[in-house]
Design an enzyme around this catalytic site. Sequence first.
Site, short mmCIF file in Angstrom:
data_model
loop_
_atom_site.label_atom_id
_atom_site.label_comp_id
_atom_site.label_asym_id
_atom_site.label_seq_id
_atom_site.Cartn_x
_atom_site.Cartn_y
_atom_site.Cartn_z
N ASP A 85 27.68 -21.77 28.64
CA ASP A 85 28.33 -21.62 30.08
C ASP A 85 28.54 -22.80 30.58
O ASP A 85 29.32 -22.70 31.78
CB ASP A 85 27.38 -20.75 30.77
N ASP B 212 23.76 -18.88 32.08
CA ASP B 212 22.47 -19.39 32.07
C ASP B 212 22.40 -20.18 30.66
O ASP B 212 21.18 -20.73 30.52
CB ASP B 212 21.44 -18.32 32.11
N ASP C 143 28.48 -14.31 33.12
CA ASP C 143 28.08 -14.02 31.80
C ASP C 143 27.41 -12.76 31.62
O ASP C 143 26.88 -12.32 32.67
CB ASP C 143 27.08 -15.20 31.22
#
Length: 817
Positions: A709, A705, A504
């Site tokens: 996700d 995080d 990410d």
Amino acid sequence: MTCNGCKVHVEKTLSALEQVKSVEADLKEGAVTLESDEHISVEKLQQALVMAGLHYTFQTNEAKDVKVLHHENGNGIFYCPMHCEGTKTYDNQGDCPVCGMALVEQPKVVKAIQFTCPMHPHILKDEPGSCPECGMDLVVVEPDESAEDKTYRRLLQKLKIALLFTLPIFLIAMSEMIPDNYLYRVLPQKEWNLIQFFLSLPVVFYAGWMFFERAWKSIVNWNLNMFTLIGLGAGIAFVFSVIALIFPEGFPKDFKSDTGTVYVYFEAVTVILTLVLLGQVLEARAHGKTSGAIRELLKLAPASAILIDHKGNEKVVALGHVKAGDRLRVKPGNKIAVDGRIINGQSDIDESMITGEPLPVDKIKGDLVRSGTINGTGSFDMIAEKVGADTLLSHIIEMVNAASRSKSSLQNLADKVAKYFVPIVVLISVFTFIAWYNFGPEPRLVFGFVNAIAVLIIACPCALGLATPMSVMVGVGQGAQNGILIKNAEALEKMNKIDVLITDKTGTITEGKPMLESVKSFSHDYKDQEILSLGASLNQYSEHPLARAVVLDAKGKGLEFYEIKNFKTISGKGVTGRLKGTFIAFGNEALMDQLSMVIGDAIKKEVNQEQQLGKTVSYVAFGKTAIGYVTISDAIKLSSKDAIKSLKDSGVEVIMMTGDNYGNAKNVADTIGLDHFKAACSPGEKLEFIKKLQQEGKMVAMAGDGINDAPALAQADVGIAMGTGTDIAIETAELTLVKGDLTGIVRARTLSRAVTKNIKENLFFAFVYNIFGVPVAAGILYPVFGVLLSPMIAAMAMSFSSVSVITNSLRLRRIKL
């Protein structure tokens, strides 16, 4: 609850409470239904289970945070160091019912702390303070030694007794090799054999009796193990010697000496048992070292905290009495007691014990601080957010405990071999006796008997069983001390095999915290600092992350904040208010258009260039005019570029997938040298892309995080969460990087390589030892070299094979991550 015995024990314990009329435990659902004449608190039910030695915890809507009361240093839950039954645990200390090894106690997650007086040790208090008898400050009571330490001390005591009686037996037996033996002038050989018998009794029936008990259990349960072989070998030799001592006339000449007495093997029995006992002592000592990382983590939490009451007064309280929402004060040099946020003051904090990073981290108002870290030179007040078992430190200890009990795929191979190992060794022992009896030189019976016992003694399935769990335990502990939390052994093993890393952007590659980058005034009447002061004054009433970035920067520069009236939030655009009657606004271009604020084309072009670089621009308007703008960006972590280069150099393909727009994503990718990225991705698209890569046969890791996700983290072969991220991401992932940057992935791969290599070394040693040791003990070298292996030498080799595996595993403690 894992079996019907657990179910019955729970029902019996709770039925003993006088208010309870009936109890029914459901093994499948893990639930208990009670009928009672009056209300019973969950705490009382929990206490009943604890007093009965059961480690089960009630989880109900009434009291979802009930904690079990445990032993001083451990948590009263024991497990097999070889993980014979996977993650199964036991309520009482003893031996594993499968392999016979001594069970190891888990360290507790939250320590129960008491205070005592150095002068009056009978004084025990739950809170710090002064002694009621002498007035001295109370100190923390040192915890009792752990179950492992008790086991070690108990075994060491037995070893001392075994050595005391084995040494004279060994000297008597070895004296037979001396010409004109002086001892035989004092007493005949038969009398010396009788003395050996009496000296062997404490060794066999006290110091080494546990080995025979374990051997008997293994045969009854048909879980054959190392102790089966020791029990058979030493037991047969002892019984043979006793019968030979009492009924020598029943033995053939092959078994007799020149004086007519039968050769006895009391020295072999006692030396074998003593050497095995020595191996157990060394293993118990080594087990304590393998869990040393957890013990060090447990020491991090302080015993007390400074509580600030509603009147602002300070009070020192025990750590266990701190609750979420309490206001605490942390003074220079103090350890931080719980997880929370700074609400007043600032300081530099040493987080090396959790993140592995040596440099202190500056913390200001609003920043998160962690339990167990050490405050530097400043003083601050904080609000407790997570306490007890909910702190990051407690989660680290719990994860290390769980990961240390998990199995890797390499251990499955060892388990399959160990399953057939003992029966094969027993067959080889029988075959050895038959072969020597039919084809060996005289005295054939003696050769066959001694070599068959040597085969039983030298074989060591424990070396195979310990090869993987010892490496995993040390590796997981080493990872925890360096900010890498590992949920299971399989994830640790897979880290070295990943082909693709999906990452990410926000909070993983970037800081995930908007920061003010620049301020620009385009009005001659206002300086840049005044633009920031006006914008911060308005934003101090907003909860938006961008507003917080502006306010923090202004506070850091010591700028003046003005009182704002009529504050309003305009969703998706910005905020407005009045300063001393004059209209003031802060927001995007859409807000300026709505308020009919005029912005020149040159300024718009300048702002557009900033936005193309992935930055957020907000205008400041005062009165009827836009007077300037601020640029806010999510800074790229300093470590991201180097970490990604290291991963690419090691052959890992790195792909960034973000929900952010293409411009921001491209800017970040170009800055850190990423070749592949995907922008405007939904959580579902991340999930599907990982599935597609896996269908192509690639091993995929996902680093993220946020809550968005979590699906991708669960789907990936290895999910990696940033410790700075959300709880759900951390719960879903198999690895957590406490510091929250990509260098942790590089360190995790280094650790994975080291642990995998160490496991393979252990397995290689264990396999090679047994492959060569068993044939040598059977006498395969005798026809060519005339070499035979004494059962005593075999016992020494067997003991040190397990110790060697553990010692090799402990080398992982020296690895630099």
